[in-house]
Each structure stands twice: as C-alpha cells, then as structure tokens.
Write an enzyme that holds these catalytic residues in place. Structure first.
Site, mmCIF file in Angstrom:
data_model
loop_
_atom_site.group_PDB
_atom_site.id
_atom_site.type_symbol
_atom_site.label_atom_id
_atom_site.label_comp_id
_atom_site.label_asym_id
_atom_site.label_seq_id
_atom_site.Cartn_x
_atom_site.Cartn_y
_atom_site.Cartn_z
ATOM 1 N N GLY A 1 -7.300 -5.677 13.229
ATOM 2 C CA GLY A 1 -8.174 -6.000 11.506
ATOM 3 C C GLY A 1 -7.533 -4.206 10.532
ATOM 4 O O GLY A 1 -8.149 -3.516 10.985
ATOM 5 N N ASP A 2 -7.432 -4.666 8.890
ATOM 6 C CA ASP A 2 -6.683 -3.647 8.471
ATOM 7 C C ASP A 2 -6.391 -3.692 7.172
ATOM 8 O O ASP A 2 -6.617 -3.193 6.799
ATOM 9 C CB ASP A 2 -5.603 -3.262 9.618
ATOM 10 N N THR B 1 -3.782 -8.775 15.945
ATOM 11 C CA THR B 1 -3.781 -10.371 15.690
ATOM 12 C C THR B 1 -2.947 -10.289 13.725
ATOM 13 O O THR B 1 -3.453 -9.175 13.314
ATOM 14 C CB THR B 1 -4.278 -11.143 15.481
ATOM 15 N N GLU C 1 0.616 -1.374 -0.031
ATOM 16 C CA GLU C 1 0.042 0.123 -0.241
ATOM 17 C C GLU C 1 0.348 0.872 0.089
ATOM 18 O O GLU C 1 1.894 0.845 0.708
ATOM 19 C CB GLU C 1 -0.770 0.059 0.663
ATOM 20 N N SER D 1 -9.141 0.298 15.022
ATOM 21 C CA SER D 1 -8.236 0.969 14.205
ATOM 22 C C SER D 1 -7.657 0.575 12.903
ATOM 23 O O SER D 1 -7.291 -0.954 12.682
ATOM 24 C CB SER D 1 -6.808 1.116 15.360
#
Length: 352
Positions: free
Chosen positions: A233-234, A208, A63, A299
């Site tokens: 979670g991203d 995680t 990214e 986040s």
C-alpha cells in the site's frame, strides 16, 4: 572519486549497478545499505522533509521524491504502473540524483529501479530489526513479484529469518521466487492460499502491486506477537490490510503526513496515534512493548531512504570504478558566456 571536468557527473547504469551489487555480494550490499539508512534515520531532524510530489493517472502514478540534509540534496523519479507487467514492462522504475547543496552541482546520477528494490527491502528489515520479536525466524511473503526476493534476503541478513512461506495469486510468481531464492539458505514452503502462508509466521510481509483497496490480510490472519511489514500500500486508495488489524496494532510509520495519505492508515481517522520509526531507532520512543503485541510497519517509502541509497552507492564508486562519466553540466570557459560556448561549438562543427 573526483570528476576530471566540471561538466561530467558519475553515472551508474543498470549494468554497473548490477556489477556493484554482485561484486559487493547481495547480502553484504543490503547490510551496508541498511546501515546507511539506519544512520540517516538517527539524524532525522537534520533532513528537509515533505510528501512526495505525485502525478496520478488512470493507469498509475509518476512521482518525485526530494530531500536534503543541508549538505547534500537528493531526489528520485519513480513510477508505479501495475498494468505494466502485462505489457512486459516493470511495474516500478526510477532514477535518482545526488547534488552538492553548496554549489548546486550534481555529484551522482543513477538508475534506481534496482536500487529502489534494494532500499525498500533494506528499510523493511531495519524496521523489523527494531520491531519484530527477537526470536523471529519464519516469514510469510504474500505477493511474490519483483520485490519479494529482495525482502527475503534483507530479512535474512538483518534479522536471521531462514524459513519462508510464499503465496501469490499467480503460482508462477511463487515458483519464480522459490527458484531464485533456492541458493540463499532458506527453507521454503510454497502455499496455496494466503491463510496457509501466515500459519506459524512470526513476520508477515504483504507486497502486492494492485492499485486499489484490497484485503490481502484479513483480521483473523494476524495473531498475537506477529510483526506485519505492509509494503504494497503506497498510494491513495491502495491498501492491503483489513482495518480491524490496524486497530489492534501498534503502528510505526516513516513520515506521518505522507503515510496518512498513502499508507494503510488512510483507512483510519487523521489523528489516529502512530509512532515514527526514526524515534524508535534513535531511542526516543519504545518499539515493541511485549511478545504478544502486534507491530505494524506501514511502509510507503520515503525520500530519505532514497537519499541514503544514493549516498551509499556514491561512497562505493571510488573503490570500484563502476560508473561512467556523463557529460551533463554545461561548462563554458567563462561562466557568464554560455552563448559563446554554443558559438564555439558551431565553429568547431563547421571546421570539421
């Protein structure tokens, strides 16, 4: 700090970044970084904002994360490849650039593998400072990989958390985390299950790495008054929390258009109400309503935080000198004669 020549740009290597953090002190560095992040959140409307630009593959994602405040421009290159750990590589690596908007010249080139870990932890702690109960002292960390120690120290520095309950599916990761944090003034309990880890926790951090939809935190694990710091979670399809928790929580996010794609709230309707963190920091919106409310910081990491981190590091360089001059920008004697510079270099090589 001034560059001796227009062609040179200060470069902060991994070695110099480590020296910079250690010379400053890990906790003071995190505090200073958090103050810079918080200050930039307060001037959120000044920033040019957009979702990160991802390139997904079966193995992970690469990214670019750009932003500008009108005077400075910054971007970060970052990857996320959970399989890397098995190959002896970092799951997340990165580098970043800070540039002068008025002439386009870069003023800083920096490693951001270590700096991303620091800014992620600092941002989490800033959010908790505004959202967690003021008497919070116990934090559960579920996922004890590369980010866990940074999270713990940042929360101690900004919120006063001193008791940790650790859990990871790999006991060796928990032991690593416990060992690394042994000299930082924590009371640490290594737990055998995630359910055990959240017992008595005021703050729950999930961090995680697995790139899929998981339920790290089930509905019965989030009791009244807890603050949840959901970090892992991203990306699309990657979550950690049961949907039922989201429906019971007051949700706070960085940049909604990005979080709705990548965060825990990708599980909810596109118009599900959320509050932007900057609004709470700036005093425009309420944070925690009462001591029984569940607050959730969803986040995913946003470009302004990397911008703040680069800005903070750049400000420290003049007094520390912990950088190298990198020959990065072509600087011909006559700006229009770039090819002539090449010819003169050829002549110099032939003469040598």
């Amino acid at each position: 700090m001034t560059a001796a020549n227009l062609n040179t740009v200060p470069f902060v290597s991994v070695d110099n970044m480590m020296k910079l953090v250690l010379r400053t002190g890990v906790e003071p560095f995190l505090k200073g970084l958090a103050e810079t992040i918080e200050a930039d959140f307060r001037r959120w409307p000044q920033f040019d904002k957009r979702e990160r630009v991802p390139c997904h593959s079966a193995e992970g994602v690469i990214e670019l994360m750009p932003t500008s405040d009108g005077d400075l421009y910054g971007f970060k290159y970052v990857n996320g490849h959970p399989k890397n750990m098995k190959e002896g590589r970092q799951t997340v690596t990165g580098f970043g650039v800070l540039a002068d908007v008025h002439n386009g010249y870069p003023i800083l080139f920096s490693e951001m593998t270590l700096l991303t870990a620091l800014r992620t932890a600092a941002t989490s702690a800033v959010a908790a400072k505004h959202l967690a109960r003021t008497d919070s002292s116990v934090m559960a960390i579920i996922g004890n990989g590369a980010q866990s120690e940074f999270q713990a120290i940042a929360f101690k520095a900004l919120t006063g958390v001193t008791r940790l309950r650790l859990y990871d599916i790999d006991p060796a990761a928990t032991e690593k985390c416990r060992r690394n944090l042994s000299g930082f003034g924590f009371e640490i309990v290594a737990c055998k299950t995630a359910e055990e880890a959240v017992e008595g926790a005021d703050i729950i951090t999930t961090v995680t790495a697995d790139k899929r939809q998981n339920t790290i935190l089930s509905d019965n694990m989030a009791g009244p008054g807890v603050h949840i710091n959901a970090v892992g979670g991203d990306s699309p399809g990657k979550t950690e929390l049961a949907r039922e928790i989201l429906l019971r929580s007051q949700i706070f996010v960085e940049y909604p258009p990005q979080t709705r794609i990548e965060g825990e709230i990708q599980q909810l309707a596109p118009d599900h109400p959320v509050t932007e963190l900057w609004q709470v920091i700036a005093g425009e919106k309420e944070g925690r309503g009462d001591d029984r409310q569940i607050t959730l910081f969803d986040s995913v990491g946003f470009a302004t935080e990397d911008f703040s981190a680069l800005r903070y590091v750049h400000a420290l360089l003049a007094e520390t000198g912990l950088y190298q001059d990198l020959d990065l920008v072509a600087d011909p004697d006559e700006p229009r004669d770039l090819f002539g510079m090449l010819l003169r270099a050829e002549a110099a090589l032939e003469a040598a």
